[in-house]
Design a protein around this motif. Structure first.
Motif, short mmCIF file in Angstrom:
data_model
loop_
_atom_site.label_atom_id
_atom_site.label_comp_id
_atom_site.label_asym_id
_atom_site.label_seq_id
_atom_site.Cartn_x
_atom_site.Cartn_y
_atom_site.Cartn_z
N GLU A 166 -34.55 -18.11 32.98
CA GLU A 166 -35.05 -18.03 31.60
C GLU A 166 -34.20 -18.94 30.70
O GLU A 166 -32.99 -19.04 30.88
N PHE A 225 -33.06 -20.14 26.70
CA PHE A 225 -32.92 -19.71 25.31
C PHE A 225 -32.53 -20.93 24.48
O PHE A 225 -32.43 -22.04 24.99
N GLN A 240 -32.77 -12.53 24.49
CA GLN A 240 -34.23 -12.42 24.55
C GLN A 240 -34.83 -11.98 23.23
O GLN A 240 -35.95 -12.40 22.87
N ALA A 241 -34.09 -11.15 22.48
CA ALA A 241 -34.59 -10.67 21.20
C ALA A 241 -34.28 -11.64 20.06
O ALA A 241 -34.74 -11.42 18.90
N LEU A 261 -28.01 -10.50 27.63
CA LEU A 261 -29.35 -10.98 27.96
C LEU A 261 -30.39 -10.39 27.02
O LEU A 261 -31.28 -11.10 26.52
N THR A 262 -30.27 -9.10 26.71
CA THR A 262 -31.21 -8.46 25.77
C THR A 262 -31.10 -9.09 24.40
O THR A 262 -32.12 -9.35 23.74
#
Length: 313
Positions: free
Chosen positions: A224, A226, A308-309, A304-305
């Motif tokens: 992923e 970012f 992602q947010a 990671l949370t």
């Protein structure tokens, strides 16, 4: 000098042809020995270093595959590893092997100046008897992960298991997959980093991707992306000291939080954002292929949370 230690080093196929004194010095430095090549040369002239199979040895010998060299420094009293009652996540255990999900911040085995509070001390406190092979301070240790890397590590309880697991590591058949958060938005979806690694000639506490080092191969796949970071899965083909950390720093994507090879401004985590998530090997007794996995630790999962947010950028 460190007294009262017996350690065994085995020649891998990729090291065949190297001078014995150079190879042995590098092996010992990789296992936290602070010594010079001249010291090793002196030991080779005495009974401190012996070879299996036996025979006369000298510093200029060219090493051969599967030869074993034993470094034996006697002490007035034998080294005793004291058990420490520490929290420990044992993922699997039988009469041959034990697989542990090591938390970040825990050292794998004792060393001079750090004799207590390691994973091995914790196993000893639980009455788990490890193979004596590997050395008095590294009983049963067939591979290591860094203190500030979390994840799966295997140890041998019997000599048979030790020989089997180390042979699998040397043959590059052990499955070792890591999850990491690295700086930058990686453009390639997957790839291979193949750069030799050796001690940094400017700083012996660091490793470096430099010509003349030992072959090191890391395969990666982007999971992923970012804004300023990338989540990647890495598979080790070789297992050099700090390999993933050095390789990603060398391609300008150092691991988040890495205090040695990373950047000053980084994610807030106590050590590099690196987790040994999958470990697979052929069982030493049954021949069955066993694979173990572990979830990301809370600190990495929280980062990671946040990424992602969009709370962390």
């Amino acid at each position: 000098m460190r007294d009262g230690i017996r350690e065994t080093y085995t020649v891998n196929e990729e090291d065949v042809g190297e001078r014995l004194d150079k190879w042995l010095t590098e092996q010992m430095q990789d296992n936290d020995w602070d010594l010079s090549r001249s010291t090793v040369q002196t030991w080779l002239k005495s009974s401190i270093v012996t070879r299996i199979p036996t025979g006369k040895i000298k510093a200029s010998d060219q090493i051969e595959v599967n030869q074993q060299y034993v470094v034996d420094l006697p002490a007035e009293e034998p080294v005793t590893i004291v058990g420490d009652d520490l929290p420990l996540d044992i993922v699997y255990e039988d009469e041959d092997v034990v697989v542990v999900n090591k938390p970040r911040g825990l050292v794998v085995h004792p060393a001079p100046g750090h004799l207590r509070g390691t994973l091995v001390n914790a196993l000893v406190a639980r009455g788990i008897i490890l193979s004596s092979l590997g050395g008095e301070m590294r009983p049963g240790v067939v591979h290591r992960i860094d203190k500030d890397t979390s994840g799966l590590v295997m140890l041998a309880k019997t000599d048979r298991a030790y020989y089997s697991l180390t042979a699998q590591l040397q043959a590059h058949t052990v499955e070792r997959q890591y999850t990491a958060i690295v700086h930058g938005r990686m453009t390639h979806q997957n790839g291979t980093i193949e750069m030799p690694i050796a001690r940094d000639p400017q700083d012996r506490q660091r490793m470096a991707a430099i010509a003349g080092g030992k072959q090191a191969v890391t395969h990666f796949q982007v999971i992923e992306r970012f804004d300023r970071y990338t989540l990647v899965r890495c598979r080790l083909e070789t297992g050099r000291t700090h390999q993933i950390r050095v390789h990603f720093a060398a391609i300008d994507h150092p691991l988040a939080g890495d205090p040695v090879y990373g950047r000053r401004h980084t994610l807030q985590i106590a050590g590099q954002a690196l987790h040994a998530q999958t470990l697979g090997f052929e069982h030493p007794s049954t021949g069955e292929w066993r694979v173990f996995s572990s979830e990301l630790p809370e600190d990495m999962a929280g980062l990671l949370t946040g990424l992602q947010a969009g709370r962390i950028r």
